[in-house]
Design an enzyme around this catalytic site. Structure first.
Site, mmCIF file in Angstrom:
data_model
loop_
_atom_site.group_PDB
_atom_site.id
_atom_site.type_symbol
_atom_site.label_atom_id
_atom_site.label_comp_id
_atom_site.label_asym_id
_atom_site.label_seq_id
_atom_site.Cartn_x
_atom_site.Cartn_y
_atom_site.Cartn_z
ATOM 1 N N HIS A 287 45.063 46.604 48.824
ATOM 2 C CA HIS A 287 44.309 46.773 47.592
ATOM 3 C C HIS A 287 43.094 47.685 47.779
ATOM 4 O O HIS A 287 42.213 47.383 48.563
ATOM 5 C CB HIS A 287 43.853 45.391 47.091
ATOM 6 C CG HIS A 287 43.370 45.377 45.689
ATOM 7 N ND1 HIS A 287 42.998 44.214 45.046
ATOM 8 C CD2 HIS A 287 43.208 46.368 44.774
ATOM 9 C CE1 HIS A 287 42.619 44.496 43.822
ATOM 10 N NE2 HIS A 287 42.739 45.794 43.635
ATOM 11 N N TYR B 212 41.286 39.140 41.522
ATOM 12 C CA TYR B 212 41.167 38.922 40.087
ATOM 13 C C TYR B 212 40.848 37.468 39.749
ATOM 14 O O TYR B 212 41.495 36.853 38.889
ATOM 15 C CB TYR B 212 42.451 39.330 39.372
ATOM 16 C CG TYR B 212 42.882 40.763 39.583
ATOM 17 C CD1 TYR B 212 41.966 41.758 39.894
ATOM 18 C CD2 TYR B 212 44.221 41.114 39.463
ATOM 19 C CE1 TYR B 212 42.374 43.070 40.091
ATOM 20 C CE2 TYR B 212 44.638 42.422 39.645
ATOM 21 C CZ TYR B 212 43.714 43.399 39.969
ATOM 22 O OH TYR B 212 44.139 44.696 40.163
#
Length: 333
Positions: A121, A53
Site C-alpha cells: 500500500h 481504512y
C-alpha cells in the site's frame, strides 16, 4: 444473479467497490447499505479495502458474512493491502514479519481463509528496497501466494514512475513479475498519464491494471473541492468552476461525466476495472447507471461532447499535473 468468479484468472467487474468509506465515519448506513445482495445482482463482484481504512475490513467482512448463504465466498473477489497503517511515513512497515501478521489479521477481519489480491500500500512512501529486497513485503506476499493464501500480488500508489520502477525490477531482476497494480487519479478528466504507462506496465509482466478514483479524490464532483485535497489552489478552483458551469450551461453533473470518462478506460487502454469509493446505496446506483449508460449508448450526446470540451478547456493549464506524494504533512516524522 451473481455468477461464480473464475478461479483460474482475475475477472473483476468493470466497476469495483472501494470500501475506504467504510472506515467507521458512516455508522448510520454501513451495516445495512455497505454490501447488500443488490450489488451482486447489479454486477459488482470486486471489493477493495485496507487495514489503513479504519474499520473498513471489519464492516466489509461482517456485511459479506450476512449474505454468505445466498452469495458464498466464491461469488466475489476481495482485495486488501499491507504496509501502510497510518498517515505519516513512520506508520509504514513493509517487513516480511509485519506482512505475514497483516495478511493474517485481514483474513480474520474479512472472515476468509484466502485473499484474492494483496497490494503493498502506497509504495512511494518508503525506499524501494523495503518493498523488493530480502525480508521485504513482496517476498512475503509471493510466499503466501505459493501457499494459496493470496491469489494475486501487487502494489498500489500514486506516482506512476514508482509503480513502473518496481514492476520492472520484479520482472527483470527477480524474474517474479507483479500480477496487478492499483493506480489512482491517473485516468481522469484531469490526468490521463496511465494511458502512457499501461503498455510499459504490461511489458513488465503486469497482467491486471486497476484504476481508482475517477472523481480524482473529490476534485471532479459537485460542490467545492475539500481543502485537504493535495492539488494546488489553482487546479481546485478550475475544477470547482468546471462543475458549476457544466451544471448551469448543460444541466449535467461533472461527477457523471468524470465517471463515464474513466469507465471508457477499459476499452481505450485495457484497464481491468475502475474502483470507486462508495458509501451509500444511492452512490452505487449512480456509478452503475453511468457505467451502463456508457456501455449502452457508446457515443456521447452532442450536449455531453460540448460539456467535455468546456471541462477540458478549463482544466487544460493543469492537464496531467500530478501532485507530490507523499505530501509534506505525510512526510512528518
Amino acid at each position: 444473479m451473481s455468477q461464480l468468479v473464475p478461479q483460474d484468472k482475475f475477472a473483476p467487474s468493470e466497476v469495483s467497490f472501494g470500501a475506504g468509506a467504510l472506515s467507521g465515519s458512516y455508522d448510520d448506513f454501513t451495516q445495512n447499505d455497505a454490501v447488500e445482495a443488490y450489488m451482486f445482482r447489479l454486477g459488482i463482484n470486486c471489493f477493495d479495502t485496507s487495514p489503513y481504512y479504519g474499520r473498513s475490513e471489519y464492516v466489509l467482512g461482517d456485511a459479506l458474512q450476512t449474505i454468505s448463504k445466498e452469495f458464498p465466498r466464491q461469488h466475489y473477489y476481495i482485495s486488501t493491502k499491507t504496509g501502510r497503517f497510518g498517515y505519516t511515513t513512520k506508520d509504514f512497515d513493509f517487513s516480511a514479519k509485519k506482512t505475514y501478521e497483516s495478511v493474517e489479521k485481514s483474513m480474520n477481519r474479512l472472515h476468509t481463509d484466502y485473499l484474492d489480491v494483496v497490494y503493498c500500500h502506497d509504495v512511494e512512501f518508503v525506499p524501494m528496497e523495503n518493498i523488493v529486497g530480502p525480508g521485504g513485503a513482496l517476498e512475503a506476499l509471493f510466499n503466501l501466494k505459493a501457499q494459496g493464501k493470496v491469489k494475486y500480488v501487487g502494489i498500489s500508489g500514486y506516482p506512476l514512475d514508482v509503480l513502473l520502477k518496481i514492476a520492472q525490477y520484479q520482472f527483470e531482476q527477480k524474474n517474479q513479475p507483479l500480477d496487478i497494480i492499483l493506480s489512482y487519479c491517473h485516468y481522469t478528466l484531469q490526468n490521463t498519464k496511465l494511458a502512457d504507462y499501461a503498455p510499459k506496465l504490461r511489458k513488465a509482466g503486469v497482467k491486471y491494471i486497476m484504476n481508482a478514483s475517477p472523481l480524482c479524490m473529490a476534485l471532479l464532483r459537485e460542490g467545492k473541492t475539500p481543502d485537504w485535497h493535495p492539488a494546488h489552489k489553482e487546479l481546485r478552483e478550475a475544477a470547482d468552476k468546471a462543475a458549476v458551469v457544466t451544471r448551469e450551461q448543460y444541466g449535467l453533473a461533472i461527477s457523471d461525466l468524470a465517471s463515464r470518462f474513466s469507465f471508457q478506460g477499459k476499452d481505450e487502454i485495457g484497464i481491468n476495472s475502475t474502483l470507486i469509493g462508495l458509501a451509500r446505496k444511492s452512490e452505487v446506483q449512480d456509478a452503475l447507471r453511468c457505467w451502463r449508460d456508457g456501455k449502452e449508448r457508446k457515443e456521447n450526446s452532442e450536449k455531453e461532447n460540448q460539456a467535455y470540451a468546456l471541462i477540458f478547456k478549463l482544466l487544460e493549464p493543469y492537464k496531467n499535473y500530478s501532485w507530490q506524494s507523499p505530501t509534506t504533512k505525510e512526510l512528518a516524522q
